[in-house]
Scaffold this active site. Structure first.
Site, PDB file in Angstrom:
ATOM      1  N   CYS A 125      74.125  75.842 -19.355  1.00 31.80           N
ATOM      2  CA  CYS A 125      74.609  75.787 -17.973  1.00 31.80           C
ATOM      3  C   CYS A 125      75.170  77.147 -17.553  1.00 31.80           C
ATOM      4  CB  CYS A 125      75.614  74.640 -17.818  1.00 31.80           C
ATOM      5  SG  CYS A 125      75.825  74.129 -16.103  1.00 31.80           S
ATOM      6  N   HIS A 163      72.991  69.753 -20.513  1.00 28.92           N
ATOM      7  CA  HIS A 163      74.063  69.822 -21.505  1.00 28.92           C
ATOM      8  C   HIS A 163      73.780  68.964 -22.743  1.00 28.92           C
ATOM      9  CE1 HIS A 163      77.193  71.869 -19.075  1.00 28.92           C
ATOM     10  NE2 HIS A 163      76.551  71.334 -18.048  1.00 28.92           N
ATOM     11  N   GLU A 204      75.274  69.117 -25.476  1.00 28.55           N
ATOM     12  CA  GLU A 204      76.560  68.787 -26.127  1.00 28.55           C
ATOM     13  C   GLU A 204      77.207  67.551 -25.506  1.00 28.55           C
ATOM     14  OE1 GLU A 204      76.234  70.846 -23.736  1.00 28.55           O
ATOM     15  OE2 GLU A 204      78.113  71.276 -22.670  1.00 28.55           O
TER      16      GLU A 204
END
Lengths: 79, 222
Positions: free
Chosen positions: B86, B194, B196
């Site tokens: 990002c 994302h 994560e």
């Protein structure tokens, strides 16, 4: 000495913000706006009084930070 | 198995990224943007998402001129791994470690939802645990994720098999539906979604875990 940098998206790079402004102008009744491009203006106060030095310095600033030359072009005005 | 996560003023996914690396077994060090060196033995650097410097000037532009960037560049030059997610992807394009740029979404809206990502190559540590053509579900949240690159650059990315992920449905106007790309040595990945945030089974599907697991495998077997 003052310098003014104008940063614009390069021709050919789509400008979604400019396009949104164009639509908004149309809805306000401003007919005939065929294209809007949005950029930014950066004003700098420089210590130097040497015009050529100022121009070289600000051009270097544009290349290194003020513009992203992948998508943007810039114009430097001194004085 | 050492990961270093960089925090800039305005980073807000640094802790999530650290947790995702720790879950896979990495020892994680947190590095401040004003530091000038990475911890000794760093295998992979994580550049997290967020709004570094409030997105002033351009997203990632100010962060890309931070003191730590010289050490990041040296890490890549010596063959180290790096993942920018990002705002981290935006920072990596601003440093020149990855080509192209990320512009305002074509729809002008902040897009925040889970999207399908198609794996375009498994020839990288980040995608080695995935199959080419496989679709994984990963959340994204950004306003400037519209990937732009000139025609020559795009041809090069395609010819060199450096498009890591594409969107199954383009959310932001990115050229060629690009969601993530690799550096020319294939050791740097930049991606807008994302992984994560899709790495803990307790919080839903964890299909993003494979990205971190792939890095671990590469580091362990090196």
């Amino acid at each position: 000495m003052k310098a003014k940098v104008t940063v614009m998206l390069k021709a050919g790079v789509l400008d979604p913000q400019g396009e949104a402004v164009r639509h908004a102008l149309g809805s306000l009744g401003f007919a005939g706006v065929e294209k809007v491009r949005q950029g930014k203006v950066i004003e700098l106060d420089l210590a130097t009084t040497d015009r050529a030095e100022a121009e070289a310095e600000v051009t270097a600033m544009c290349e290194k930070l003020l513009a992203n030359t992948v998508i943007e072009s810039y114009q430097v005005e001194i004085g | 198995m050492k990961a270093a996560i960089i925090t800039f003023p305005g980073s807000n996914c640094d802790r999530d990224l650290a947790t995702a690396f720790e879950r896979e077994g990495f020892e994680v060090a947190r590095v401040w943007h004003k530091d000038t060196a990475l911890p000794e033995g760093t295998d992979v650097v994580g550049v997290p998402g967020g709004f570094s410097y409030g997105d002033y000037l351009r997203c990632g532009a100010i962060a890309a001129r931070s003191p730590i960037v010289a050490a990041m560049t040296a890490h890549v030059t010596r063959g180290g791994y790096m993942i920018g997610i990002c705002n981290g992807f935006q920072i990596l394009t601003e440093t020149g470690l990855l080509p192209g740029a990320l512009m305002r979404n074509a729809g002008l809206k902040f897009v925040c939802r889970t999207v399908g990502l198609r794996v375009q190559t498994s020839d990288s540590v980040f995608t080695s645990a995935l199959d080419k053509g496989q679709v994984i579900q990963v959340p994204l949240a950004h306003h400037e994720g519209n990937y732009v690159i000139d025609d020559d650059g795009l041809s090069r990315l395609k010819a060199e098999d450096r498009i890591a992920f594409t969107y199954t449905e383009n959310p932001n106007g990115s050229v060629a539906d690009i969601a993530g790309i690799l550096s020319d040595n294939r050791r740097v990945l930049g991606m807008m979604p994302h992984p994560e945030r899709a790495a803990d089974p307790a919080l839903g599907p964890a299909e993003g875990r494979a990205v971190f697991g792939g890095i671990l495998q590469a580091v362990v077997s090196a």
